[in-house]
Design a protein around this motif. Structure first.
Motif, PDB file in Angstrom:
ATOM      1  N   ASP A 124     -27.929 -16.564 -53.792  1.00  0.00           N
ATOM      2  CA  ASP A 124     -28.131 -15.964 -52.469  1.00  0.00           C
ATOM      3  C   ASP A 124     -29.303 -16.641 -51.750  1.00  0.00           C
ATOM      4  N   ARG A 125     -29.594 -16.166 -50.543  1.00  0.00           N
ATOM      5  CA  ARG A 125     -30.642 -16.762 -49.711  1.00  0.00           C
ATOM      6  C   ARG A 125     -31.994 -16.738 -50.430  1.00  0.00           C
ATOM      7  N   ASP A 126     -32.309 -15.622 -51.074  1.00  0.00           N
ATOM      8  CA  ASP A 126     -33.587 -15.521 -51.787  1.00  0.00           C
ATOM      9  C   ASP A 126     -33.659 -16.540 -52.915  1.00  0.00           C
ATOM     10  N   GLY A 127     -32.535 -16.781 -53.564  1.00  0.00           N
ATOM     11  CA  GLY A 127     -32.495 -17.785 -54.630  1.00  0.00           C
ATOM     12  C   GLY A 127     -32.805 -19.172 -54.095  1.00  0.00           C
ATOM     13  N   VAL A 128     -32.277 -19.495 -52.929  1.00  0.00           N
ATOM     14  CA  VAL A 128     -32.541 -20.800 -52.320  1.00  0.00           C
ATOM     15  C   VAL A 128     -34.003 -20.890 -51.892  1.00  0.00           C
ATOM     16  N   LEU A 129     -34.505 -19.817 -51.293  1.00  0.00           N
ATOM     17  CA  LEU A 129     -35.909 -19.820 -50.835  1.00  0.00           C
ATOM     18  C   LEU A 129     -36.865 -19.957 -52.010  1.00  0.00           C
ATOM     19  N   ALA A 176     -26.610 -17.099 -48.657  1.00  0.00           N
ATOM     20  CA  ALA A 176     -27.024 -18.474 -48.968  1.00  0.00           C
ATOM     21  C   ALA A 176     -26.259 -19.475 -48.112  1.00  0.00           C
ATOM     22  N   VAL A 177     -24.974 -19.207 -47.907  1.00  0.00           N
ATOM     23  CA  VAL A 177     -24.141 -20.146 -47.143  1.00  0.00           C
ATOM     24  C   VAL A 177     -24.614 -20.202 -45.695  1.00  0.00           C
ATOM     25  N   THR A 178     -24.824 -19.040 -45.099  1.00  0.00           N
ATOM     26  CA  THR A 178     -25.302 -18.985 -43.715  1.00  0.00           C
ATOM     27  C   THR A 178     -26.646 -19.690 -43.597  1.00  0.00           C
ATOM     28  N   PHE A 179     -27.525 -19.432 -44.553  1.00  0.00           N
ATOM     29  CA  PHE A 179     -28.857 -20.046 -44.527  1.00  0.00           C
ATOM     30  C   PHE A 179     -28.760 -21.574 -44.597  1.00  0.00           C
ATOM     31  N   LEU A 180     -27.977 -22.087 -45.547  1.00  0.00           N
ATOM     32  CA  LEU A 180     -27.879 -23.548 -45.723  1.00  0.00           C
ATOM     33  C   LEU A 180     -27.207 -24.202 -44.514  1.00  0.00           C
ATOM     34  N   ALA A 181     -26.203 -23.555 -43.963  1.00  0.00           N
ATOM     35  CA  ALA A 181     -25.473 -24.149 -42.831  1.00  0.00           C
ATOM     36  C   ALA A 181     -26.296 -24.079 -41.547  1.00  0.00           C
ATOM     37  N   ARG A 184     -30.684 -24.820 -42.436  1.00  0.00           N
ATOM     38  CA  ARG A 184     -31.016 -26.096 -43.087  1.00  0.00           C
ATOM     39  C   ARG A 184     -30.095 -27.229 -42.633  1.00  0.00           C
ATOM     40  N   ASP A 185     -29.015 -26.903 -41.964  1.00  0.00           N
ATOM     41  CA  ASP A 185     -28.117 -27.916 -41.385  1.00  0.00           C
ATOM     42  C   ASP A 185     -27.697 -28.975 -42.407  1.00  0.00           C
ATOM     43  N   VAL A 186     -27.265 -28.525 -43.585  1.00  0.00           N
ATOM     44  CA  VAL A 186     -26.863 -29.445 -44.654  1.00  0.00           C
ATOM     45  C   VAL A 186     -25.525 -30.111 -44.318  1.00  0.00           C
ATOM     46  N   LEU A 187     -25.181 -31.181 -45.042  1.00  0.00           N
ATOM     47  CA  LEU A 187     -23.841 -31.770 -44.930  1.00  0.00           C
ATOM     48  C   LEU A 187     -22.801 -30.820 -45.524  1.00  0.00           C
ATOM     49  N   GLY A 188     -23.188 -30.221 -46.658  1.00  0.00           N
ATOM     50  CA  GLY A 188     -22.275 -29.329 -47.358  1.00  0.00           C
ATOM     51  C   GLY A 188     -22.847 -28.982 -48.714  1.00  0.00           C
ATOM     52  N   ASP A 205     -16.334  -9.836 -48.646  1.00  0.00           N
ATOM     53  CA  ASP A 205     -16.274  -9.680 -47.195  1.00  0.00           C
ATOM     54  C   ASP A 205     -17.348 -10.556 -46.566  1.00  0.00           C
ATOM     55  N   PRO A 206     -16.996 -11.645 -45.863  1.00  0.00           N
ATOM     56  CA  PRO A 206     -15.618 -12.104 -45.654  1.00  0.00           C
ATOM     57  C   PRO A 206     -15.026 -12.667 -46.942  1.00  0.00           C
ATOM     58  N   MET A 207     -13.691 -12.691 -47.004  1.00  0.00           N
ATOM     59  CA  MET A 207     -12.985 -13.308 -48.110  1.00  0.00           C
ATOM     60  C   MET A 207     -13.398 -14.794 -48.183  1.00  0.00           C
ATOM     61  N   PHE A 208     -13.609 -15.325 -49.382  1.00  0.00           N
ATOM     62  CA  PHE A 208     -14.019 -16.733 -49.559  1.00  0.00           C
ATOM     63  C   PHE A 208     -15.184 -17.108 -48.613  1.00  0.00           C
ATOM     64  N   PRO A 209     -16.349 -16.466 -48.788  1.00  0.00           N
ATOM     65  CA  PRO A 209     -17.441 -16.689 -47.813  1.00  0.00           C
ATOM     66  C   PRO A 209     -17.913 -18.126 -47.714  1.00  0.00           C
ATOM     67  N   CYS A 210     -17.900 -18.890 -48.822  1.00  0.00           N
ATOM     68  CA  CYS A 210     -18.396 -20.267 -48.724  1.00  0.00           C
ATOM     69  C   CYS A 210     -17.451 -21.094 -47.851  1.00  0.00           C
ATOM     70  N   HIS A 211     -16.154 -20.996 -48.091  1.00  0.00           N
ATOM     71  CA  HIS A 211     -15.191 -21.706 -47.245  1.00  0.00           C
ATOM     72  C   HIS A 211     -15.281 -21.217 -45.795  1.00  0.00           C
ATOM     73  N   THR A 212     -15.286 -19.903 -45.633  1.00  0.00           N
ATOM     74  CA  THR A 212     -15.275 -19.322 -44.283  1.00  0.00           C
ATOM     75  C   THR A 212     -16.478 -19.778 -43.473  1.00  0.00           C
ATOM     76  N   LEU A 213     -17.665 -19.726 -44.078  1.00  0.00           N
ATOM     77  CA  LEU A 213     -18.899 -19.966 -43.318  1.00  0.00           C
ATOM     78  C   LEU A 213     -19.292 -21.442 -43.300  1.00  0.00           C
TER      79      LEU A 213
END
Ligand code: MN
Length: 261
Positions: A124-129, A176-181, A184-188, A205-213
């Motif tokens: 999650d976001r805290d893990g990345v931070l 984490a996905v929202t934070f990185l995208a 942090r504007d990562v490539l992926g 929710d959402p289904m498949f959050p990494c793909h979705t976001l």
């Protein structure tokens, strides 16, 4: 340093071994595990090799094969067009993504201990931070690779880890996905599991959050990586260009990392 000097230094470093190349790719063969979706969804074909000739009457001096597989088989690239949330971006398919976006520095987040204790672990976001507090800020246009040691599982059954209630494999919390995208504007992102989302992600929710976001932010995925345990937390460069399939949603690929030797 001028650009031509930088390339000369790189060539010398590769030649002397002070920069090493690590292969992050799993072997591609009929037994290579393919994602299994819930039964209401259409399945993807496994990899197949069909011999055309092998120095025989079908071709006396040459050996070659036909190959077939789903685009998302083995170590593979997910393009933004793969997901409905990324379908309207320009240059979102394997043939038209600007090639500069296939190469970038790698930031490797090690959650192998957490995953050993809990196969459903979500970064999650805290893990990345907390990783950034130890190793520094993740830079834009970078690959974020999550080391889980999942690629060390002994066979396809343990790798897919499917139970009565679906697959149990690690992945990302949407935070984490929202934070990185977005921040942090990562490539992926790149993962060791069969897809970039957790096994239980059809229920999220959402289904498949990494793909979705991620794809909803016009970013990429790399799935079924291995050898992430050979990479330093920072300082590697990852090269991950998919096949130039026209309107492809992804493709198997060879993923290479350059690391200090
Ligand atoms: Mn995929």
């Amino acid at each position: 340093m001028s650009a031509s000097n930088a390339l000369e230094v790189l060539v010398q470093a590769l030649s002397s071994g002070s920069v090493r190349v690590v292969d992050l790719t799993v072997p591609l063969q009929p037994s290579t595990p393919v994602i299994k979706l819930p039964e209401m969804f259409a399945p993807s074909k496994p990899f197949a090799l069909e011999e055309i000739s092998r120095y025989d009457h079908r071709g006396p001096a040459w050996y070659w094969n036909n190959i077939s597989c789903g685009e998302h088989t083995g170590t593979h690239f997910d393009a933004p067009i793969h997901w409905v949330t990324g379908k309207d971006y320009p240059n979102n398919a394997t043939h038209n993504i600007p090639v500069e976006r296939f190469i970038g520095p790698a930031f490797v987040i090690d959650v192998a201990k957490e995953v050993a204790a809990n196969p459903d672990f979500l970064l999650d976001r805290d893990g990345v931070l907390s990783w950034e507090k130890r190793h520094g800020r993740i830079s834009p246009k970078s690959w974020v690779l999550v080391r889980t040691d999942w690629s060390k599982r002994p066979n396809a059954e343990a790798y897919l880890n499917i139970k009565d209630d679906g697959a149990h494999t690690p992945g990302f919390h949407k935070s984490a996905v929202t934070f990185l995208a977005e921040e942090r504007d990562v490539l992926g992102v790149g993962v060791e599991t069969v897809g970039t989302d957790a096994g239980q992600a059809p229920t999220f929710d959402p289904m498949f959050p990494c793909h979705t976001l991620m794809h909803g932010s016009n970013k990429f995925g790399l799935a079924s990586l291995m050898n992430l345990d050979q990479l330093p937390p920072t300082g590697a460069v990852v090269i991950a260009p998919p096949l130039k399939i026209v309107n492809g949603s992804g493709s198997p690929l060879r993923v290479l990392a350059l690391i200090p030797g």
